[in-house]
Design an enzyme around this catalytic site. Structure first.
Site, PDB file in Angstrom:
ATOM      1  N   CYS A 145      -7.139 -62.069 -38.635  1.00 30.84           N
ATOM      2  CA  CYS A 145      -6.719 -62.322 -40.015  1.00 30.84           C
ATOM      3  C   CYS A 145      -7.281 -63.660 -40.456  1.00 30.84           C
ATOM      4  O   CYS A 145      -7.449 -64.570 -39.641  1.00 30.84           O
ATOM      5  CB  CYS A 145      -5.193 -62.348 -40.125  1.00 30.84           C
ATOM      6  SG  CYS A 145      -4.434 -60.724 -40.019  1.00 30.84           S
ATOM      7  N   ILE A 146      -7.543 -63.779 -41.746  1.00 33.78           N
ATOM      8  CA  ILE A 146      -8.122 -65.014 -42.278  1.00 33.78           C
ATOM      9  C   ILE A 146      -7.584 -65.222 -43.682  1.00 33.78           C
ATOM     10  O   ILE A 146      -7.442 -64.273 -44.453  1.00 33.78           O
ATOM     11  CB  ILE A 146      -9.668 -64.953 -42.258  1.00 33.78           C
ATOM     12  CG1 ILE A 146     -10.270 -66.258 -42.732  1.00 33.78           C
ATOM     13  CG2 ILE A 146     -10.188 -63.783 -43.058  1.00 33.78           C
ATOM     14  CD1 ILE A 146     -11.776 -66.352 -42.478  1.00 33.78           C
ATOM     15  N   ARG A 176     -11.167 -71.587 -54.264  1.00 29.70           N
ATOM     16  CA  ARG A 176     -12.259 -72.041 -55.132  1.00 29.70           C
ATOM     17  C   ARG A 176     -12.840 -73.385 -54.695  1.00 29.70           C
ATOM     18  O   ARG A 176     -13.375 -74.134 -55.520  1.00 29.70           O
ATOM     19  CB  ARG A 176     -11.801 -72.122 -56.593  1.00 29.70           C
ATOM     20  CG  ARG A 176     -11.243 -70.836 -57.159  1.00 29.70           C
ATOM     21  CD  ARG A 176     -12.305 -69.774 -57.281  1.00 29.70           C
ATOM     22  NE  ARG A 176     -11.812 -68.557 -57.904  1.00 29.70           N
ATOM     23  CZ  ARG A 176     -12.519 -67.439 -58.031  1.00 29.70           C
ATOM     24  NH1 ARG A 176     -13.763 -67.401 -57.575  1.00 29.70           N
ATOM     25  NH2 ARG A 176     -12.011 -66.378 -58.598  1.00 29.70           N
ATOM     26  N   GLY A 225     -13.025 -70.739 -47.784  1.00 33.14           N
ATOM     27  CA  GLY A 225     -13.089 -69.402 -47.191  1.00 33.14           C
ATOM     28  C   GLY A 225     -14.359 -69.204 -46.381  1.00 33.14           C
ATOM     29  O   GLY A 225     -14.325 -68.730 -45.243  1.00 33.14           O
ATOM     30  N   GLU A 275     -12.261 -57.769 -37.899  1.00 32.29           N
ATOM     31  CA  GLU A 275     -11.665 -56.454 -37.714  1.00 32.29           C
ATOM     32  C   GLU A 275     -11.900 -55.586 -38.944  1.00 32.29           C
ATOM     33  O   GLU A 275     -11.869 -56.054 -40.072  1.00 32.29           O
ATOM     34  CB  GLU A 275     -10.158 -56.585 -37.452  1.00 32.29           C
ATOM     35  CG  GLU A 275      -9.841 -57.131 -36.077  1.00 32.29           C
ATOM     36  CD  GLU A 275      -8.376 -56.966 -35.726  1.00 32.29           C
ATOM     37  OE1 GLU A 275      -7.646 -56.295 -36.492  1.00 32.29           O
ATOM     38  OE2 GLU A 275      -7.959 -57.499 -34.689  1.00 32.29           O
TER      39      GLU A 275
END
Length: 499
Positions: free
Chosen positions: A367-368, A376, A380, A401
């Site tokens: 998960c991220i 922004r 990410g 995944e």
């Protein structure tokens, strides 16, 4: 003021109980006359009368215009209703889905926000005779469609909440789901890892856990998981609106706002409890090992087995902003990589990604998430890039995944495209193979081929598949985000995990 008070008794975040005006100790009173007693009873009865507009006039699945944040009325559907916490007897609030908007914009509203003159009640279909299996299936499909109409997951144009740079994996998402009532991780009596449920086809199945708690896959057909239970969370100086349902512990049932210590992630009911906790808390960074620092950005590695409470509370927060979760696991088999910004007060949580200690399919991300308050900013892509830098140090080809969620696919495809275009532009040899690209980037072969196909860079020429370098040299992509400096990583691959 607490968001979690009932009557005159408030439950503080540290577990203490305080009595309000309604719970004050009684004072001796003189015996009232019969007339004054009747007057008080009549006044109390009048106060207990429900409002003139009964909530039954606004049924679930009704369509009604609702005033949104921009002040305009938009058509919406009533998904659920409940007694308004702290409101008058008979006063209800309604969970609204705005037609054509993303589900993360669903919210609880009061009756005053609805245009009841244009209310459209759902059509009542006549009951069919039992005995037909097909009719039962049809009802299930209709009810699911009424709850969220077709196109409900499409993004609203110019939606400022869209954040492709903060991807979320839409696969199993194993570490951050919990049974709804019992906590952030499903544990057997001996504390070992325990698998609760699996939905490989995306269907909403339920199984009974060892603790007797009904665990759901969290699929889109599960009506209970469509309704947000937490409206906002307070983390440090940021107050963030929740996007989706998260299975918080029972003691937070009915709370619309939850407070977190931004350093140890302790959950609290009230702002006063948070202030008291902050005076006692001596932690100023995530409970792990710092493996990267450049300027004011750091990365920390946390073992889920050694810091269960911190990791479980992090998962509670993450689930408020991640919707695609289908498995329940304990946090023990996972490593968490926490991104922070530092100042004179300490290291502040920005985002994180998790990965299995031992992945059979070489996944480098489970998960991220980048928290909405820090989106922004290119964080990410930084987290994605950092996961691949760790894969290089492990000398393992990695991939997130699958399947990816919509935002996850946007974020990863943007990163993959930038990475491949930069590599091809700097290639000096006359040819390069997919295997060579894989060895340099640690991307899986299917991710490389899929990205090149989306960019329309693969051409078929004289019986061979070639990359159109003329098109590559003309391509211009967006921001690369915050760049990772590999020389600043101080990390050794962990030993294999024995389950």
């Amino acid at each position: 003021m607490s968001d979690c008070k009932a009557g005159g008794v408030g439950v503080e975040g540290d577990g203490s109980v305080s009595e309000g005006a309604d719970g004050a100790s009684a004072l001796p009173l003189s015996s009232p006359t019969s007339s004054s007693l009747n007057l008080k009873l009549e006044s109390r009865a009048a106060a207990d009368e429900p409002p003139d507009d009964q909530h039954d006039n606004i049924p679930v699945n009704a369509t009604v215009p609702c005033r949104w944040r921009d002040g305009e009325f938009h058509m919406a559907q009533v998904v659920e209703k409940r007694p308004r916490f702290g409101g008058r007897p008979g006063e209800f609030e309604f969970y609204i889905h705005f037609e054509g908007f993303n589900r993360r914009l669903d919210e609880w509203v009061r009756k005053e926000q609805l245009d009841l003159e244009r209310l459209k009640k759902p059509k009542v279909t006549p009951a069919k005779k039992s005995g037909s299996k097909k009719s039962g299936k049809g009802k299930k499909k209709d009810s699911a469609k009424n709850t969220y109409p077709e196109g409900s997951d499409t993004e609203r144009p110019n939606d400022s909440n869209d954040e492709p740079a903060s991807p979320t994996t839409g696969g199993r998402g194993k570490e951050n789901i919990a049974p709804q009532a019992k906590g952030a991780a499903a544990l057997s009596s001996d504390g070992k890892r325990k698998r609760e449920s699996e939905a490989g086809d995306g269907s909403a199945k339920k199984k009974k856990s060892r603790s007797g708690t009904a665990a759901s896959t969290g699929g889109h057909d599960d009506h209970a998981h469509h309704v947000k239970n937490i409206s906002t969370i307070v983390l440090g100086k940021h107050e963030m609106n929740a996007w989706y349902y998260s299975p918080f512990p029972e003691e937070f049932e009915g709370c619309s706002r939850v407070f977190f210590c931004e350093f140890c992630l302790k959950m609290l009911h009230t702002h006063d409890a948070l202030i008291r906790h902050s005076k006692r808390c001596v932690i100023r960074h995530p409970l792990g090992i710092e493996i990267y620092r450049k300027d004011n950005v750091s990365m920390w590695e946390i073992d889920g087995e050694k810091n269960r409470t911190y990791c479980r509370n992090l998962c509670y927060i993450a689930k408020l902003f991640l919707d695609h979760k289908t498995l329940y696991y304990d946090v023990d088999p996972f490593l968490f990589y926490i991104m922070t910004e530092s100042d004179e007060q300490g290291h502040h949580l920005v985002g994180y990604f998790s990965k299995e200690k031992q992945s059979e399919e070489n996944y480098n991300v489970a998960c991220i998430l980048t928290l909405p308050a820090f989106q922004r900013k290119g964080y990410g892509k930084f987290l994605i890039s950092f996961s691949y830098e760790l894969s290089k140090l492990e000398n393992k080809v990695g991939s997130p995944e699958k399947p990816l969620s919509d935002l996850g696919l946007l974020g990863y495809r943007s990163f993959w495209s930038q990475l491949l275009i930069d590599l091809l532009k700097n290639e000096t040899s006359g040819s390069i193979s997919i295997e060579a690209i894989r060895d340099r980037t640690m991307m899986k072969t299917e991710d490389i081929i899929g990205t090149l196909q989306v960019l329309e860079l693969i051409q078929y020429y004289e019986g061979l598949h070639i990359i159109d370098m003329r098109r590559v040299m003309k391509m211009k992509l967006g921001s690369r985000g915050l760049l990772v400096d590999p020389s600043r990583i101080q990390w050794t691959p962990p030993l294999p995990y024995n389950s």
